[in-house]
Design an enzyme around this catalytic site. Sequence first.
Site, mmCIF file in Angstrom:
data_model
loop_
_atom_site.group_PDB
_atom_site.id
_atom_site.type_symbol
_atom_site.label_atom_id
_atom_site.label_comp_id
_atom_site.label_asym_id
_atom_site.label_seq_id
_atom_site.Cartn_x
_atom_site.Cartn_y
_atom_site.Cartn_z
ATOM 1 N N GLY A 71 -42.550 17.997 32.161
ATOM 2 C CA GLY A 71 -43.308 18.202 33.397
ATOM 3 C C GLY A 71 -44.673 17.548 33.357
ATOM 4 O O GLY A 71 -44.928 16.653 32.553
ATOM 5 N N HIS A 80 -43.344 8.936 33.861
ATOM 6 C CA HIS A 80 -42.070 9.640 34.043
ATOM 7 C C HIS A 80 -41.293 9.055 35.224
ATOM 8 O O HIS A 80 -40.072 8.909 35.170
ATOM 9 C CB HIS A 80 -42.310 11.125 34.336
ATOM 10 N N ASP A 106 -43.234 7.145 23.353
ATOM 11 C CA ASP A 106 -42.937 7.981 22.183
ATOM 12 C C ASP A 106 -41.868 7.256 21.364
ATOM 13 O O ASP A 106 -40.713 7.682 21.308
ATOM 14 C CB ASP A 106 -42.453 9.362 22.640
ATOM 15 N N ALA A 119 -45.605 3.002 30.612
ATOM 16 C CA ALA A 119 -46.431 2.766 31.803
ATOM 17 C C ALA A 119 -47.899 2.919 31.403
ATOM 18 O O ALA A 119 -48.256 3.821 30.636
ATOM 19 C CB ALA A 119 -46.074 3.776 32.892
ATOM 20 N N LEU A 140 -50.030 5.982 29.900
ATOM 21 C CA LEU A 140 -50.034 7.220 30.684
ATOM 22 C C LEU A 140 -49.415 8.340 29.853
ATOM 23 O O LEU A 140 -48.405 8.147 29.170
ATOM 24 C CB LEU A 140 -49.254 7.019 31.980
HETATM 25 O O1 PAF Z 1 -41.067 13.421 25.452
HETATM 26 C C1 PAF Z 1 -41.027 14.580 25.921
HETATM 27 O O2 PAF Z 1 -41.547 14.858 26.992
HETATM 28 C C2 PAF Z 1 -40.315 15.664 25.125
HETATM 29 O O3 PAF Z 1 -40.500 15.493 23.753
HETATM 30 C C3 PAF Z 1 -38.830 15.818 25.478
HETATM 31 C C4 PAF Z 1 -38.048 14.550 25.133
HETATM 32 C C5 PAF Z 1 -38.672 16.108 26.957
HETATM 33 C C6 PAF Z 1 -38.219 16.976 24.685
HETATM 34 O O4 PAF Z 1 -38.849 18.186 24.970
#
Ligand code: PAF
Length: 286
Positions: A37, A43, A156, A182, A190
């Site tokens: 979130g 995202h 990540d 991004a 971001l």
């Molecule tokens: O990258 C993230 O936001 C989190 O580590 C994930 C992959 C949603 C797992 O909780």
Amino acid sequence: MTNEFPLPVARTVADLRATVRGWRKAGESVGFVPTMGALHEGHLSLIREAKARADRVVASVFVNPKQFAAHEDLGTYPRQEGRDAELLAAEGCDLLFLPSVEEMYPEGAVTSVSVGGPAEGLESDFRPHFFGGVATVVAKLLNQVQADVAVFGDKDYQQLLVVRQMARDLDIPTEIVGAPTARDDEGLALSSRNAYLSPEQRDRAVSLNLALAEAARRAAKGEPIARVEADAAAAILEAGFDKIDYVSIRRADDLKPFEGGVLRGPGRVLAAAWMGKTRLIDNLAV
Ligand code: PAF
């Protein structure tokens, strides 16, 4: 299913599966973007990538307690479900999966995923609990959604490799896809945690990306990796970061160090550094 949001929302695994089953019956493919979130453009670019690859897209919003240590920011992690739902609806996401902690980890659940390989070192040296927590929740989410493809951010990068390895090792058939980081106009990656930065800290935080770009340039020219890493760390501190967890140039495919201390083949420069109480990570291809 819950109706107070601008797109369909499933709060239980049963509801999620019923919707996905309907799509499958109609012959539609399914893409999935797991998130915690506090959605931002990063995202949303993952949602667009999933939409380009599948007929239907599910996004999950779940702040996973298992990937936070007791001293970390689980309690203060930004939560904004209503806004997240609006952003997802505007991107044409088909379903928001919004489970509770009890739905994901019902009483009596004791099984977790243990990780190795790309999970070793870097983030794990500083957050030893982290990848076990991520792999456990992602394995559950992938099994719950049963998507054809799931999209994760290169931001990540170590997490992407850990998830890919986990899916391969556990025979989870969902294809794991990485999508580009991004960045804002000045190059800052971001991140939901950027919300913790003051405007002045945000300005200084741009130096992380600049230092990594310079390190990537020098390593690609064949300079000794140890020297390039040390200079990048010095530049990051000089630019106003308070502490560095790591700056490291590794092999891109498995995150192992390069033999001989110079670049041989595709690499990745990765860093984690603290600006006040905020920990930022970033990485670039070398
Ligand atoms: O990258 C993230 O936001 C989190 O580590 C994930 C992959 C949603 C797992 O909780």
